[in-house]
Design a protein around this motif. Structure first.
Motif, mmCIF file in Angstrom:
data_model
loop_
_atom_site.group_PDB
_atom_site.id
_atom_site.type_symbol
_atom_site.label_atom_id
_atom_site.label_comp_id
_atom_site.label_asym_id
_atom_site.label_seq_id
_atom_site.Cartn_x
_atom_site.Cartn_y
_atom_site.Cartn_z
ATOM 1 N N LEU A 63 0.831 -1.206 0.000
ATOM 2 C CA LEU A 63 0.000 0.000 0.000
ATOM 3 C C LEU A 63 0.862 1.252 0.000
ATOM 4 O O LEU A 63 0.546 2.241 -0.671
ATOM 5 C CB LEU A 63 -0.916 0.009 1.225
ATOM 6 N N ALA A 64 1.966 1.229 0.737
ATOM 7 C CA ALA A 64 2.831 2.409 0.774
ATOM 8 C C ALA A 64 3.381 2.715 -0.610
ATOM 9 O O ALA A 64 3.495 3.873 -1.003
ATOM 10 C CB ALA A 64 3.975 2.201 1.763
ATOM 11 N N LEU A 109 1.081 3.335 5.121
ATOM 12 C CA LEU A 109 0.948 4.616 4.440
ATOM 13 C C LEU A 109 2.287 5.345 4.419
ATOM 14 O O LEU A 109 3.052 5.275 5.385
ATOM 15 C CB LEU A 109 -0.089 5.491 5.154
ATOM 16 N N ASP A 110 2.549 6.035 3.338
ATOM 17 C CA ASP A 110 3.773 6.817 3.212
ATOM 18 C C ASP A 110 3.484 8.220 3.742
ATOM 19 O O ASP A 110 3.108 9.123 2.999
ATOM 20 C CB ASP A 110 4.199 6.865 1.742
ATOM 21 N N LEU A 111 3.640 8.387 5.051
ATOM 22 C CA LEU A 111 3.253 9.623 5.716
ATOM 23 C C LEU A 111 4.446 10.553 5.896
ATOM 24 O O LEU A 111 5.586 10.098 6.013
ATOM 25 C CB LEU A 111 2.654 9.308 7.092
ATOM 26 N N PRO A 112 4.176 11.871 5.966
ATOM 27 C CA PRO A 112 5.252 12.822 6.253
ATOM 28 C C PRO A 112 5.901 12.510 7.602
ATOM 29 O O PRO A 112 5.258 12.003 8.525
ATOM 30 C CB PRO A 112 4.528 14.172 6.298
ATOM 31 N N GLU A 113 7.166 12.846 7.715
ATOM 32 C CA GLU A 113 7.919 12.578 8.932
ATOM 33 C C GLU A 113 7.240 13.164 10.167
ATOM 34 O O GLU A 113 7.197 12.547 11.238
ATOM 35 C CB GLU A 113 9.338 13.149 8.800
ATOM 36 N N LEU A 115 -5.278 8.223 3.793
ATOM 37 C CA LEU A 115 -5.662 6.822 3.681
ATOM 38 C C LEU A 115 -6.538 6.544 2.466
ATOM 39 O O LEU A 115 -6.268 5.622 1.692
ATOM 40 C CB LEU A 115 -6.395 6.384 4.960
ATOM 41 N N TRP A 116 -7.614 7.322 2.302
ATOM 42 C CA TRP A 116 -8.615 6.952 1.301
ATOM 43 C C TRP A 116 -8.039 6.921 -0.128
ATOM 44 O O TRP A 116 -8.289 5.960 -0.863
ATOM 45 C CB TRP A 116 -9.824 7.880 1.400
ATOM 46 N N PRO A 117 -7.258 7.910 -0.549
ATOM 47 C CA PRO A 117 -6.683 7.836 -1.902
ATOM 48 C C PRO A 117 -5.676 6.705 -2.061
ATOM 49 O O PRO A 117 -5.409 6.261 -3.190
ATOM 50 C CB PRO A 117 -5.991 9.196 -2.073
ATOM 51 N N ALA A 118 -5.086 6.247 -0.958
ATOM 52 C CA ALA A 118 -4.081 5.190 -1.027
ATOM 53 C C ALA A 118 -4.705 3.815 -1.212
ATOM 54 O O ALA A 118 -4.014 2.871 -1.597
ATOM 55 C CB ALA A 118 -3.226 5.195 0.234
#
Length: 333
Positions: free
Chosen positions: A14-15, A118-122, A238-241
């Motif tokens: 997913l990421a 998820l590839d989230l900001p730091e 989350l939703w767009p991922a």
């Protein structure tokens, strides 16, 4: 845990999809941290452990307890009505402890360690650490108040071993298709942290309550305002991922997650009424009259307003099956 939190070559599938779909400039620019002053304003860094003193004539706001307006309790002895309020406070305190420890902390802990898929900001990872700390503190100071209430009132809590919401979450988890099992936990954390509780708003203002109870709830509200912002933003990541199929499978379960959080815990309410001194037939009558399905749905719909708007903005209701589920639940017309 959410999205199984499974690692594939040190990176979730997913990421990778998330990084491919979202422009990185948007990812970094879209997050506005509410935790930059956390060390100065977080209650775990600022506020003492609250304690009950001798003040306060009531232990919960009567206006927030539907059963107290029932004729049976209107005619009951004052000690019974007062006990009902104590048991309602116990129910709220236990719900808070279980919510923080069993639903929010595990999910947020995985987010903080980059295991959400998820590839989230730091900064979102760093802030997740702070939320874990906040929520652990909330569970601790809530338990301390519960102990103080028990000591002061000499009324033992009458509560089920587990609150109803945890049983419903377990059922949902088992029902989910295997490929999205775990998304329910992440979605429920988003739901629970973006709903605005009338209790957090109203109890701190009710001067009839002990100061320690009011201060404890006010402390909780201060932190939850920041958590609300964090999790509403998390939904936008989350939703767009999610793939179209994942959205189609998970979307229809969202109304059930909302009801799991907002619907009254009937078992806890009934136990509290019995422990307050009411007979079984009186308890049954009060529960039947005060918790009609239409009234419950109306209350849940009002309480779900902010969260529902976030899911609408994310595009969750654009899928027909999800829209139908919301309509059938009564959350939207």
């Amino acid at each position: 845990m959410a999205l199984q939190f499974a690692r594939t070559a040190n990176r979730t599938v997913l990421a990778r999809r998330h990084q491919d779909r979202l422009d990185q400039a948007f990812v970094e620019a879209d997050y506005r941290s509410r935790f930059r002053t956390w060390e100065r304003v977080a209650t775990v860094r600022n506020s003492p452990m609250r304690a009950l003193e001798g003040d306060g004539e009531l232990f919960f706001s009567p206006e927030l307890v539907p059963a107290l307006s029932h004729p049976i309790l209107q005619q009951a002895e004052p000690r019974i009505r007062e006990a009902v309020l104590v048991h309602r406070l116990y129910e709220y305190l236990k719900f808070t402890i279980d919510l923080e420890q069993s639903a929010v902390i595990p999910v947020t802990g995985h987010i903080s360690r980059g295991m959400s898929g998820l590839d989230l900001p730091e900064h979102m990872l760093l802030d997740a650490f702070k939320i874990v700390t906040d929520e652990a503190w909330h569970a601790q100071f809530t338990y301390e108040i519960l102990r103080d209430v028990r000591t002061r009132t000499r009324i033992a809590p009458a509560l089920p071993d587990t609150p109803t919401f945890t049983d419903e979450l377990a059922r949902i988890h088992e029902e989910l298709p295997s490929q999205i099992r775990g998304l329910d936990e992440l979605l429920f954390a988003i739901v629970s942290e973006t709903l605005i509780s009338s209790i957090l708003d109203e109890l701190p203002q009710d001067k009839r309550l002990p100061e320690g109870v009011r201060e404890m709830v006010a402390d909780h509200a201060v932190d939850e305002a920041k958590h609300h912002s964090y999790f509403s933003t998390l939904l936008r990541f989350l939703w767009p991922a999610m793939t179209k199929k994942e959205r189609e499978l998970a979307g229809p379960y969202i109304p059930r997650l909302i009801f799991a959080f907002l619907e009254p815990d009937y078992a806890s309410a009934a136990l509290g009424l019995r422990a307050s001194g009411l007979a079984d037939d009186q308890v049954e009558q009060i529960m039947s009259d005060c918790y009609t399905r239409d009234k419950v749905v109306d209350d849940v719909r009002r309480g779900a307003g902010p969260t529902l708007q976030y899911f609408v903005e994310a595009g969750a209701l654009e899928h027909p099956a999800t829209l139908e589920a919301f309509q059938e639940s009564g959350l939207i017309a």
